[in-house]
Design an enzyme around this catalytic site. Structure first.
Site, short mmCIF file in Angstrom:
data_model
loop_
_atom_site.label_atom_id
_atom_site.label_comp_id
_atom_site.label_asym_id
_atom_site.label_seq_id
_atom_site.Cartn_x
_atom_site.Cartn_y
_atom_site.Cartn_z
N ILE D 111 33.93 45.75 41.63
CA ILE D 111 33.28 45.34 42.88
C ILE D 111 32.82 46.55 43.70
CG2 ILE D 111 35.29 45.28 44.42
CD1 ILE D 111 32.82 42.41 44.11
N ARG D 112 33.32 47.75 43.34
CA ARG D 112 32.88 48.95 44.06
C ARG D 112 31.38 49.21 43.88
NH1 ARG D 112 35.83 52.48 46.15
NH2 ARG D 112 33.88 52.57 47.29
N ARG D 114 28.19 48.16 44.71
CA ARG D 114 27.84 47.25 45.80
C ARG D 114 26.51 46.54 45.65
NH1 ARG D 114 28.85 52.04 49.80
NH2 ARG D 114 28.17 53.01 47.87
N SER D 122 37.75 31.54 44.37
CA SER D 122 38.55 31.84 45.54
C SER D 122 39.94 31.22 45.46
CB SER D 122 37.86 31.30 46.80
OG SER D 122 38.75 31.38 47.88
N ARG D 124 41.81 31.19 47.84
CA ARG D 124 42.06 30.57 49.15
C ARG D 124 41.85 29.07 49.05
NH1 ARG D 124 38.96 31.94 54.68
NH2 ARG D 124 40.66 30.90 55.77
N ARG D 223 30.86 53.04 33.53
CA ARG D 223 31.95 52.23 32.98
C ARG D 223 31.99 52.17 31.46
NH1 ARG D 223 34.99 52.85 37.29
NH2 ARG D 223 33.96 52.12 39.18
#
EC number: 2.1.1.148
Lengths: 302, 302, 302, 302
Positions: D111-112, D114, D122, D124, D223
């Protein structure tokens, strides 16, 4: 205790600097510089640097709009005008750099805001400290039954105690095993980049986070909102206090137009006008869904 | 004459500030603050604000790599390591804000660098000044015959004179007509947002431009390069001088690895190794196209 | 006549393709593909490619919110929910690529939207065509007397005629001289990168512009707005029609919440509630400035 | 087993679509569409959508450089030229959307980057599955003793067994407790947004990730590099295979200039030239630090 004696000394040293500069300075921010504002049980935010002030916003706006801005009498009025009309670029002329210590699950939400610069402590290179977020009892809530993403009532008594016990025990065990795996006493020691995978999401990490004021306001609008998760909201609230001291006029406009304001749909505007003319509008006659109507009522105070 | 007496006074006033701050300051940058460095015939760059220094880059890197950075003895070595290994985020921790006055055709190239903040003087709101870039005679070149995008030899004598005459006459006429159209004496006056369309691309505009050091280096690598158009390269060169005083270690690393360095393809590395073993490699035996070979020879000095 | 016979043939050829794909396709967009929608006197927009549809937005939202989205019955309701709550990332999953031909002064406004990909025709490498935007008589307005950035009433009669004459004559002369300078007949020919500086801002350029749906909506909200300059608004309007055929549900939600909606400040919400309770609120008792009150009245229909 | 029978059926259904489009299609990518390429023990990557092909890169470049590109005979040569000279915008005209399932500690590195669009599952809103990354025995390494960020030799025998045991036991316990805390049998059930904090970083998450080809190449350069952590490198490798089938010419250029190429500093270029002239350059006479010299020797094959 988020701040070690060593860190406290570093902060005191940094705060004893007395540099002379021709740049704009903000007395309110100089008060905050380097100081750690504690958040949650081991976290903090610290202002490491800042660029610009309310005047810098106006200066940039006046470059853009030139003589057009003379009609606005003062900086405060101009800033309110810019905020109301979504003129974002003048706010981008201010920049802030924070040092933040925060649990990994909060960091994962935070990083979704892409327009910012980040340097995070790397568990590939270094060993994480034994610090875990354990919620205070008044922040342990049940899953909401009306809202898929929210918290319901506070858990009480035995269930809360059991949750706390689990979180503490699992954190401790995970960290003990992390240490055991990387230890090079009597063995080779597992690579740090592998060992870290055993650590749970309530462990603390830290980063330097640099962002311009426009993007910071966007972050704060979403994260200081009552629907944001409590654990990130407390960081947003702490940053709000800093920003209020940094750019008081911009923060006041942000508070009025973004935090305290409301967005209406075309349907909402239509209903509003009918209501102001005396019509008794109901959800059925509004053209809105139940969810929309409930939110609309929340705005108009019905 | 890019700086009016009024502006000179403003600069002198700004430079007379004596503020005290706990932030890091850079003496070399304080010397530059607000001062206009002239570029081209009416342009300039001015440093309006800055954040961070060489230490801020190292501080951010040390947060990321933690104990891993202790093996690098000093800041300069660490910065060279970061530059060599394309670790960009520590350089993003420094920020600079410039006030730039530049011809519109240069501004159009410049703005293609998207990761920056800009507030440009708006000809929708305000009236542009009568200032046009007219090249010095030694910068009027013919179209290159070997390169579709470049300049060839300097135009001399009559042809150069004719070019200068055309540029001056057309600028003057365009501006006269611009003024005539927006004038509200004896008429309504055309809207500024329409009248501006009559102005040629050598008219000057100005903006505030804020960018982090990583993205600035990217801009400078492309625009301080010998293949960049002369009229933007002089701006990049002027900024390079400022950056050298702001972050000397980072600039030195940038100069060595980016401006002075070279990129080799896999084929290039292979040829190089063969050459070092004594083989007499030619374009035919290199596997490269003529263009690639020519560029490769430019690197190895053949 | 923006489309040459040669281009018309290219478009017809491109439209005769019949490829088979397992990707989602949108019949409404297939109708638009490659076709030029004319804008202004020589401009156009053309859809060159697209990715995703209304379902792709929901698919992404359902990955994010998982079981949480089951409570929303259908795609349309889910999309309205996402739009209302500023959930931007699902809209980013759709992408469109346009070919746009537009005057340079419009291009300069357009490019300020940074989150997009652009390849513009380069006047450094190539020779621009002799095509200039000359406004239709009904779009030649005086400078507004109430608003520094806007247009006032239409210029009529002689003044309008004079403006048209100036724009045409100056464009013609500038282009004649551009051609004369770059000509290599009997001379070396000025470098294109220099000659272009003589061309005014109403000359046409063209580019490929690729953007995701979220950022496109942001662009359209600002540029399809009645306060946007007419010459960019017509491009936004043309794009709106395309988007309505591409993602009908998302476009409908955008229209209701963004184009047709309204933003209220905290003060505005407070006044509204007082008014709904029957209070006769005036500017003096509102706590708003005159400008804010006028805009507030525009929303509530007072 | 990363793919459930239910998911396999969904993939088969999606792959049975036969849509007709006038857009460009790439047969090699149609083969990949929707199919899951397995990575690590429970992860995968799947192509969900794509836009553009090698021709789209050239088409965009030809818009920019116009007649200037006619001198390059063919698409492959043009693409190599663009790659060699860091012309990034034509590559931005291609876009890919992937569905990725990956451990959280890999997601945190990923995720770095951007400049991409992300919709992540999620925790959550939803309950995570009981799936954890447990390294294969041949990928359990000791901390490197020469490099702070890397892995050293493979751990063998008892120590490796102990590591595996710990990772499995701690994952199991953490998930058991996660389930116990959120269960609403006989209790209220802890909010998901809180319970997730007990889960370790080797649990799997998933997301939709959309990125343009230029930024994808940047990701792959970092990567797919031998210094990247093994667990993210295998994802990069899997994506490389897909990209090679999508844009074969662009991928070949990327492989030669980025993956297989080398960057030299100004000092390195200088040493190289001296060596080619027959000088016996050593670290002492090179002007480089030991680290730089070691890396330089790695390039020239000394």
């Amino acid at each position: 205790m988020p701040i070690s004696p060593e860190q406290a000394q570093e902060i005191a040293d940094a705060r004893s600097q007395q540099n002379t500069t021709m740049r704009a300075t903000v007395p309110g921010m100089e008060q905050h510089l380097y100081t750690a504002h504690e958040v949650l049980d081991h976290g903090f935010i610290r202002v490491i640097d800042y660029m610009g002030d309310d005047s810098a916003i106006c200066q940039a706006a006046r470059v853009s709009y030139g003589k057009g801005t003379k009609s606005v009498q003062n900086d405060e009025g101009l800033i309110r005008y810019l905020m109301r009309h979504w003129h974002s670029t003048p706010f981008e002329m201010c920049e802030i750099k924070l040092h933040v210590k925060l649990p990994v699950f909060v960091a994962r939400q935070w990083i979704r805001h892409r327009t910012a610069n980040v340097n995070e402590y790397s568990a590939r290179y270094s060993i994480l400290d034994r610090e875990f977020y354990i919620p205070a009892p008044e922040h342990i809530n049940a899953q909401s039954v009306v809202n898929n993403q929210g918290r319901g009532q506070i858990l009480e008594g035995e269930e809360a105690a059991r949750v706390l016990e689990i979180l503490k025990a699992d954190s401790t065990r995970a960290y003990d095993n992390y240490e055991a795996m990387i230890s090079d006493e009597g063995q080779d020691g597992l690579a740090r980049e592998l060992a870290r995978m055993n650590l749970p999401a309530n462990i603390y990490t830290q980063w330097y986070w640099k962002v311009d004021l426009h993007n910071l306001f966007h972050f704060l609008r979403l994260r200081a909102d009552s629907h944001a998760q409590y654990e990130i909201r407390v960081y947003a609230d702490a940053i709000c206090k800093v920003v209020a001291d940094w750019v008081p006029a911009a923060y006041a406009a942000f508070k009025d137009y973004r935090l305290g304001g409301a967005q209406l749909s075309g349907k909402g505007v239509d209903c509003l006008r009918r209501m102001l003319k005396g019509e008794d509008v109901t959800q059925e006659t509004s053209g809105m869904s139940k969810g929309e109507w409930r939110e609309f009522m929340g705005v108009v105070g019905g």
